[in-house]
Motif scaffolding. Sequence first.
Motif, PDB file in Angstrom:
ATOM      1  N   TRP A  55       0.827  -1.211   0.000  1.00 12.17           N
ATOM      2  CA  TRP A  55       0.000   0.000   0.000  1.00 12.17           C
ATOM      3  C   TRP A  55       0.858   1.256   0.000  1.00 12.17           C
ATOM      4  N   ARG A  56       0.375   2.251  -0.752  1.00 14.10           N
ATOM      5  CA  ARG A  56       0.951   3.599  -0.698  1.00 14.10           C
ATOM      6  C   ARG A  56      -0.052   4.480   0.049  1.00 14.10           C
ATOM      7  N   LEU A  57       0.335   4.907   1.233  1.00 18.46           N
ATOM      8  CA  LEU A  57      -0.553   5.713   2.072  1.00 18.46           C
ATOM      9  C   LEU A  57      -0.172   7.179   1.991  1.00 18.46           C
ATOM     10  N   LYS A  58      -1.195   8.021   1.871  1.00 18.30           N
ATOM     11  CA  LYS A  58      -0.977   9.470   1.978  1.00 18.30           C
ATOM     12  C   LYS A  58      -2.064  10.036   2.880  1.00 18.30           C
ATOM     13  N   VAL A  59      -1.668  10.799   3.895  1.00 15.57           N
ATOM     14  CA  VAL A  59      -2.616  11.542   4.727  1.00 15.57           C
ATOM     15  C   VAL A  59      -2.760  12.920   4.102  1.00 15.57           C
ATOM     16  N   LEU A  60      -3.975  13.251   3.686  1.00 17.26           N
ATOM     17  CA  LEU A  60      -4.230  14.485   2.942  1.00 17.26           C
ATOM     18  C   LEU A  60      -4.494  15.681   3.837  1.00 17.26           C
ATOM     19  N   GLY A  61      -4.829  15.428   5.110  1.00 18.78           N
ATOM     20  CA  GLY A  61      -5.098  16.523   6.031  1.00 18.78           C
ATOM     21  C   GLY A  61      -6.061  16.098   7.120  1.00 18.78           C
ATOM     22  N   PHE A  62      -6.311  17.004   8.044  1.00 19.30           N
ATOM     23  CA  PHE A  62      -7.287  16.726   9.101  1.00 19.30           C
ATOM     24  C   PHE A  62      -7.986  18.024   9.490  1.00 19.30           C
ATOM     25  N   GLU A  63      -9.215  17.872   9.964  1.00 23.96           N
ATOM     26  CA  GLU A  63     -10.027  19.025  10.371  1.00 23.96           C
ATOM     27  C   GLU A  63     -10.751  18.704  11.668  1.00 23.96           C
ATOM     28  N   ARG A  64     -10.943  19.735  12.466  1.00 27.86           N
ATOM     29  CA  ARG A  64     -11.780  19.592  13.653  1.00 27.86           C
ATOM     30  C   ARG A  64     -13.203  20.004  13.278  1.00 27.86           C
ATOM     31  N   VAL A  78      -7.554  10.309   4.377  1.00 27.30           N
ATOM     32  CA  VAL A  78      -6.469   9.419   3.969  1.00 27.30           C
ATOM     33  C   VAL A  78      -6.741   8.855   2.572  1.00 27.30           C
ATOM     34  N   GLN A  79      -5.656   8.488   1.911  1.00 30.17           N
ATOM     35  CA  GLN A  79      -5.732   7.797   0.632  1.00 30.17           C
ATOM     36  C   GLN A  79      -4.799   6.592   0.701  1.00 30.17           C
ATOM     37  N   LEU A  80      -5.327   5.423   0.319  1.00 28.69           N
ATOM     38  CA  LEU A  80      -4.554   4.189   0.340  1.00 28.69           C
ATOM     39  C   LEU A  80      -4.546   3.629  -1.078  1.00 28.69           C
ATOM     40  N   ARG A  81      -3.386   3.710  -1.730  1.00 28.79           N
ATOM     41  CA  ARG A  81      -3.281   3.326  -3.144  1.00 28.79           C
ATOM     42  C   ARG A  81      -2.652   1.932  -3.269  1.00 28.79           C
ATOM     43  N   ASN A  82      -3.226   1.107  -4.127  1.00 25.39           N
ATOM     44  CA  ASN A  82      -2.750  -0.254  -4.340  1.00 25.39           C
ATOM     45  C   ASN A  82      -1.459  -0.240  -5.156  1.00 25.39           C
ATOM     46  N   GLY A  83      -0.372  -0.703  -4.538  1.00 25.43           N
ATOM     47  CA  GLY A  83       0.925  -0.737  -5.210  1.00 25.43           C
ATOM     48  C   GLY A  83       1.284  -2.088  -5.774  1.00 25.43           C
ATOM     49  N   ALA A 139      -8.230   3.754  -2.334  1.00 21.27           N
ATOM     50  CA  ALA A 139      -9.372   3.872  -1.429  1.00 21.27           C
ATOM     51  C   ALA A 139      -9.195   5.178  -0.675  1.00 21.27           C
ATOM     52  N   ASN A 140     -10.226   6.018  -0.690  1.00 21.66           N
ATOM     53  CA  ASN A 140     -10.177   7.285   0.030  1.00 21.66           C
ATOM     54  C   ASN A 140     -11.110   7.224   1.227  1.00 21.66           C
ATOM     55  N   GLY A 141     -10.659   7.733   2.351  1.00 20.20           N
ATOM     56  CA  GLY A 141     -11.485   7.669   3.550  1.00 20.20           C
ATOM     57  C   GLY A 141     -11.378   8.913   4.397  1.00 20.20           C
ATOM     58  N   SER A 142     -12.410   9.134   5.189  1.00 23.14           N
ATOM     59  CA  SER A 142     -12.416  10.199   6.182  1.00 23.14           C
ATOM     60  C   SER A 142     -12.625   9.521   7.526  1.00 23.14           C
ATOM     61  N   LEU A 143     -11.541   9.318   8.250  1.00 26.50           N
ATOM     62  CA  LEU A 143     -11.580   8.576   9.511  1.00 26.50           C
ATOM     63  C   LEU A 143     -11.879   9.531  10.657  1.00 26.50           C
ATOM     64  N   LYS A 144     -12.850   9.153  11.499  1.00 26.41           N
ATOM     65  CA  LYS A 144     -13.305  10.033  12.582  1.00 26.41           C
ATOM     66  C   LYS A 144     -12.719   9.582  13.926  1.00 26.41           C
TER      67      LYS A 144
END
Length: 200
Positions: A55-64, A78-83, A139-144
């Motif tokens: 996996w290639r992981l990138k954290v794109l940012g976070f917000e309150r 987050v974005q998790l790209r299949n390598g 796979a793109n996600g917004s983890l809470k």
Amino acid sequence: MKHQFVFAAALTLATATLLPLATTAKPTPKPAQGGAMQRTSVEGCMNQFLFDGVWRLKVLGFERGTYGGGDAGYAVRVQLRNGTAKQEIVSYTGVGGEYGRNINLVMSDDSSVPVETVGSNTADYNAFIKATVPPGAAANGSLKFYPAKTVLDTPGIVPKKLLIEIDPKAINPNILPFHYPLADPSFRVHLDCDKAKPTS
């Protein structure tokens, strides 16, 4: 007398040479998570692709903000790209541990907050953790995450790290017959550094 002295010296030298061989080496203790002995994970900053061989992981940012049932917390994008060269399902590859829930947000006071997977956040979480990802896709996600109110109400305490545990032992070889090239393919992303922003 001279021969006795030479024999005694030789015996002493032989004994001294053999003594270290008689001792038993102690195993090196396994590093504990956290501090100077923290686990060896793939490590980097926000807006930086981190690759663990699968996996290639990138954290794109976070917000309150206010999420779920109206509770205050943080959303980490987050974005998790299949390598790999074949289709993968995120949860089948050990992401998040055995139940896909060993994903934690570490605050600047070193408190740890687990990802929220229930209630109104279930759809967001499942869209990420259960995603089927073709080669090169993501796979793109917004983890809470919902820190304690005392943490949220304390000025200066902000998210510091995102920890995504990947447990290769949780992978069923009958479902997914592959191995990570790293002993610990987990991710540790520092949220106080951002590769998208120029350093001053």
